[in-house]
Write an enzyme that holds these catalytic residues in place. Structure first.
Site, PDB file in Angstrom:
ATOM      1  CB  CYS A   2      21.229  66.516  51.023  1.00 16.04           C
ATOM      2  SG  CYS A   2      20.835  65.347  52.342  1.00 16.04           S
ATOM      3  CD  GLU A 116      16.762  70.665  51.034  1.00 12.55           C
ATOM      4  OE1 GLU A 116      17.226  71.681  51.608  1.00 12.55           O
ATOM      5  OE2 GLU A 116      17.460  69.770  50.546  1.00 12.55           O
TER       6      GLU A 116
END
Length: 352
Positions: A2, A116
């Protein structure tokens, strides 16, 4: 992993997002926080941790930099926030940088959503992940403090990650540890041994995502365009026949052009030829009926002129040649007579 988040919450939104509404909350260094749609490691982000002292039930909303700098880092070393902005839950109790933080340095991070990248061959397409109802996401995290050579104390944190859920695997193989309710947030902050039970994929169906502009890959790119949904081109399932037809079309385009004559065909010529052939047949039948061969009656049906007649017509007659020469001689004598009658230069002098 992340590596990008969106955090536009207000300072008073963090305690409610993390279910910390009953115990007293203190704000610390909150003036360093700047809401952003594109938060990357090195940014100041508010986290929620327990107040110092094991018996104190209060909490602190403290602004820290994303990207862990362990306390044992050399004081003269330049901090790099991209080295440890994530901590893998599978090995969190094996690495010294994270293992020593597990007992007392657990914290919560609240954000609007995170980004993402999905790999598509050599390309990567960013997606924005968020809750369908718009509530903030809460991540499990660890924090630490480090003092540089000038005596300045820097507080930093790292987000704990785990393997992807069954639905999220199509996008990426890793995801942050999402704490979706008060029980899980209490367990991560306060439990002495049961905190490991919450380090697992988030399997609920209220998590959603969609593609966004690749421009947000730059940390300097910020604004509402970061989370605006875009349409991406997908080929889908194309039948194999399409590939052959496409190749055939390309081959035909690459062939040299042939000029085609579009002039109308004269039907009259075909008609004349058929009539001529019919006349020939009638003539042959007449010859047969008369009992004579075609060679005997060739003079009656002249098809082409004899060579002698053609040669004779092409020769000029002697009479014509003589006539042309006589006419030329007369024209010459007449022109000479006209010239003799013209006055000369001496005539003008004589008149004087």
């Amino acid at each position: 992993m992340c590596g990008r988040t969106r955090c536009s919450l207000r300072a008073d939104d963090f305690p409610r997002a993390c279910h910390r509404t009953t115990a007293p909350t203190r704000l610390l260094h909150i003036d360093r926080y700047r809401p952003s749609n594109n938060v990357s490691p090195g940014f100041n982000v508010p986290i929620i941790r327990r107040e110092d002292g094991s018996e104190n039930e209060g909490h602190v909303v403290q602004c820290m930099k994303w990207g862990l700098i362990p306390s044992f880092t050399k004081k003269t070393e330049k901090p790099d926030h991209y080295k440890m902005f994530n901590a893998r839950s599978e090995s969190i109790d094996e690495k010294a940088s994270f293992r020593r933080l597990l007992p007392k340095n657990r914290c919560l991070v609240a954000v609007d959503g995170f980004y993402e990248w999905k790999k598509d061959g050599s390309k990567k397409q960013p997606y924005y992940i968020h809750f369908k109802d718009g509530r903030p996401l809460v991540f499990a995290a660890l924090y630490d403090s480090w003092q540089n050579s000038e005596g300045e104390i820097l507080y930093t944190f790292t987000i704990v990650t785990t393997s992807s859920s069954s639905a999220f695997q199509s996008l990426h193989d890793r995801m942050p540890v999402i704490l979706g309710d008060k029980v899980s947030t209490d367990t991560w902050l306060s439990s002495t041994s049961g905190f490991k039970s919450v380090m697992k994929p988030y399997e609920e169906s209220d998590l959603s995502w969609y593609p966004v502009t690749p421009a947000m890959g730059k940390p300097s790119f910020d604004g509402p365009e970061c989370i605006k949904e875009i349409q991406i081109k997908t080929e889908g399932n194309i039948p194999i026949s399409k590939f052959f037809s496409r190749k055939r079309a390309v081959d035909e385009d690459t062939k040299p052009e042939h000029k085609v004559c579009h002039e109308p065909v004269k039907i009259e010529q075909t008609k004349d030829l058929s009539e001529e052939a019919k006349t020939e047949e009638e003539r042959d039948s007449n010859l047969k009926s008369s009992g004579s061969s075609p060679s005997q009656n060739v003079t009656k049906f002249p098809i082409k002129r004899e060579y002698d007649s053609i040669s004779f017509d092409s020769k000029p007659s002697l009479a014509n040649i003589d006539q042309v020469s006589v006419n030329a001689a007369k024209k010459k004598e007449k022109a000479k007579a006209v010239d003799d009658k013209q006055p000369t230069l001496f005539c003008y002098f004589g008149k004087r």
